[in-house]
Design a protein around this motif. Structure first.
Motif, PDB file in Angstrom:
ATOM      1  N   THR A  53       0.816  -1.222   0.000  1.00  8.77           N
ATOM      2  CA  THR A  53       0.000   0.000   0.000  1.00  8.77           C
ATOM      3  C   THR A  53       0.848   1.271   0.000  1.00  8.77           C
ATOM      4  OG1 THR A  53      -0.126  -0.001   2.432  1.00  8.77           O
ATOM      5  CG2 THR A  53      -1.872  -1.162   1.224  1.00  8.77           C
ATOM      6  N   GLU A  56      -0.090   4.964  -1.639  1.00  9.29           N
ATOM      7  CA  GLU A  56      -1.521   5.219  -1.816  1.00  9.29           C
ATOM      8  C   GLU A  56      -1.895   6.539  -1.136  1.00  9.29           C
ATOM      9  OE1 GLU A  56      -3.643   1.830  -0.290  1.00  9.29           O
ATOM     10  OE2 GLU A  56      -3.560   0.788  -2.212  1.00  9.29           O
ATOM     11  N   PRO A  57      -2.854   7.266  -1.692  1.00  9.78           N
ATOM     12  CA  PRO A  57      -3.684   6.916  -2.850  1.00  9.78           C
ATOM     13  C   PRO A  57      -3.084   7.349  -4.189  1.00  9.78           C
ATOM     14  CG  PRO A  57      -4.494   8.918  -1.865  1.00  9.78           C
ATOM     15  CD  PRO A  57      -3.343   8.490  -1.010  1.00  9.78           C
ATOM     16  N   MET A  59      -0.377   6.244  -5.665  1.00 12.84           N
ATOM     17  CA  MET A  59      -0.058   5.006  -6.369  1.00 12.84           C
ATOM     18  C   MET A  59      -1.149   3.983  -6.088  1.00 12.84           C
ATOM     19  SD  MET A  59       2.854   5.535  -7.934  1.00 12.84           S
ATOM     20  CE  MET A  59       3.753   4.003  -8.200  1.00 12.84           C
ATOM     21  N   HIS A  60      -1.484   3.202  -7.091  1.00 13.68           N
ATOM     22  CA  HIS A  60      -2.491   2.164  -6.916  1.00 13.68           C
ATOM     23  C   HIS A  60      -1.921   1.046  -6.048  1.00 13.68           C
ATOM     24  CE1 HIS A  60      -6.254   0.272  -7.901  1.00 13.68           C
ATOM     25  NE2 HIS A  60      -5.642  -0.830  -8.325  1.00 13.68           N
ATOM     26  N   TYR A  61      -2.790   0.176  -5.540  1.00 18.03           N
ATOM     27  CA  TYR A  61      -2.389  -0.939  -4.699  1.00 18.03           C
ATOM     28  C   TYR A  61      -1.330  -1.791  -5.399  1.00 18.03           C
ATOM     29  CZ  TYR A  61      -2.856  -5.158  -1.777  1.00 18.03           C
ATOM     30  OH  TYR A  61      -2.608  -6.240  -0.945  1.00 18.03           O
ATOM     31  N   TRP A  63       1.408  -0.944  -6.786  1.00 18.40           N
ATOM     32  CA  TRP A  63       2.178  -0.339  -7.862  1.00 18.40           C
ATOM     33  C   TRP A  63       3.602  -0.024  -7.420  1.00 18.40           C
ATOM     34  CZ3 TRP A  63      -0.970   3.609 -11.302  1.00 18.40           C
ATOM     35  CH2 TRP A  63      -1.926   2.891 -12.038  1.00 18.40           C
ATOM     36  N   THR A  64       3.768   0.525  -6.220  1.00 18.09           N
ATOM     37  CA  THR A  64       5.105   0.847  -5.727  1.00 18.09           C
ATOM     38  C   THR A  64       5.936  -0.414  -5.559  1.00 18.09           C
ATOM     39  OG1 THR A  64       4.251   2.787  -4.548  1.00 18.09           O
ATOM     40  CG2 THR A  64       6.404   1.950  -3.868  1.00 18.09           C
TER      41      THR A  64
END
Length: 223
Positions: A53, A56-57, A59-61, A63-64
């Motif tokens: 996470t 977020e928000p 970056m999407h779930y 994505w990092t």
């Protein structure tokens, strides 16, 4: 220009140095995260969830996490390819043995190539064990990393594979850190002793930090 740099020996050594330092930074963060297992299942599982996470928000779930994975894959491939090509170039440059014996190199230097192979095989096993669960023992549980880690280190072969790989990692870091400093122009006669000390300390801390996890499981401290 990039192709010219890559084809040169200096360019390949620079790629090895930079990619190695990227992986070293990841290893430090990874070791610190692994040691959270000593704070219990809730703490460790929460940490694993947090990794998905981060950002977020914006970056999407995940994505990092995937961005970090891509960077690491690029670093590993670049490091391995440049190491292999430099090794082949070295062999072609000296097809015959030296007439006089060369000064005996350190154990870490003489095992860099084999250490790299061991670590490459370990990465594959580690991913199949604790990321995909393909070769995991005891039944892989998605979303329960604490239990998965305990399962892995509850087997003799899981401990042997991991500990041998971490010992190889320590030797690799000990030589690689100092070598990277020389390649990037950081080393000098005045700094060599300090750089070698830093390399030794990093190697010992990372090796001990990673091995502390299977030792914790084997001794029952982590259960």
């Amino acid at each position: 220009m990039a192709r010219t740099v890559w084809r040169s020996t200096v360019g390949k050594k620079t790629v090895m140095a930079v990619s190695g330092l990227i992986m070293l930074l990841y290893l430090v963060a990874h070791m610190i995260g692994n040691l959270k297992i000593y704070f219990g299942a809730d703490e460790f599982n929460h940490y694993a969830h947090w990794l998905r996470t981060v950002g977020e928000p914006f970056m999407h779930y995940e994505w990092t996490l995937w961005l970090i994975r891509v960077v690491l894959v690029v670093a590993v491939v670049a490091h391995a390819v440049s190491a292999y090509q430099l090794s082949r170039r070295d062999i072609r440059a000296r097809p015959a043995k030296y007439v006089h014996a060369r000064p005996r190199a350190s154990y870490a230097t003489r095992t860099m190539r084999w250490g790299g192979i061991i670590l490459g095989l370990f990465i594959v096993w580690h991913l199949l064990d604790l990321t995909t669960g393909t070769v995991h023992s005891g039944g892989f549980q998605e979303g329960h990393p604490y239990q998965n880690v305990v399962d892995t280190f509850s087997t003799w072969y899981g401990n042997v594979i991991y500990i041998v790989a971490m010992l190889a990692l320590g030797l690799h870091i000990r030589h690689g850190f100092w070598s990277a400093a020389q390649t990037l122009g950081v080393g000098s006669r005045a700094r060599d002793r300090a750089l070698k000390t830093v390399a030794d300390v990093l190697a010992v801390l990372l090796t001990a930090g990673f091995i502390a996890v299977p030792v914790g499981v084997m001794t029952g401290v982590v259960s």
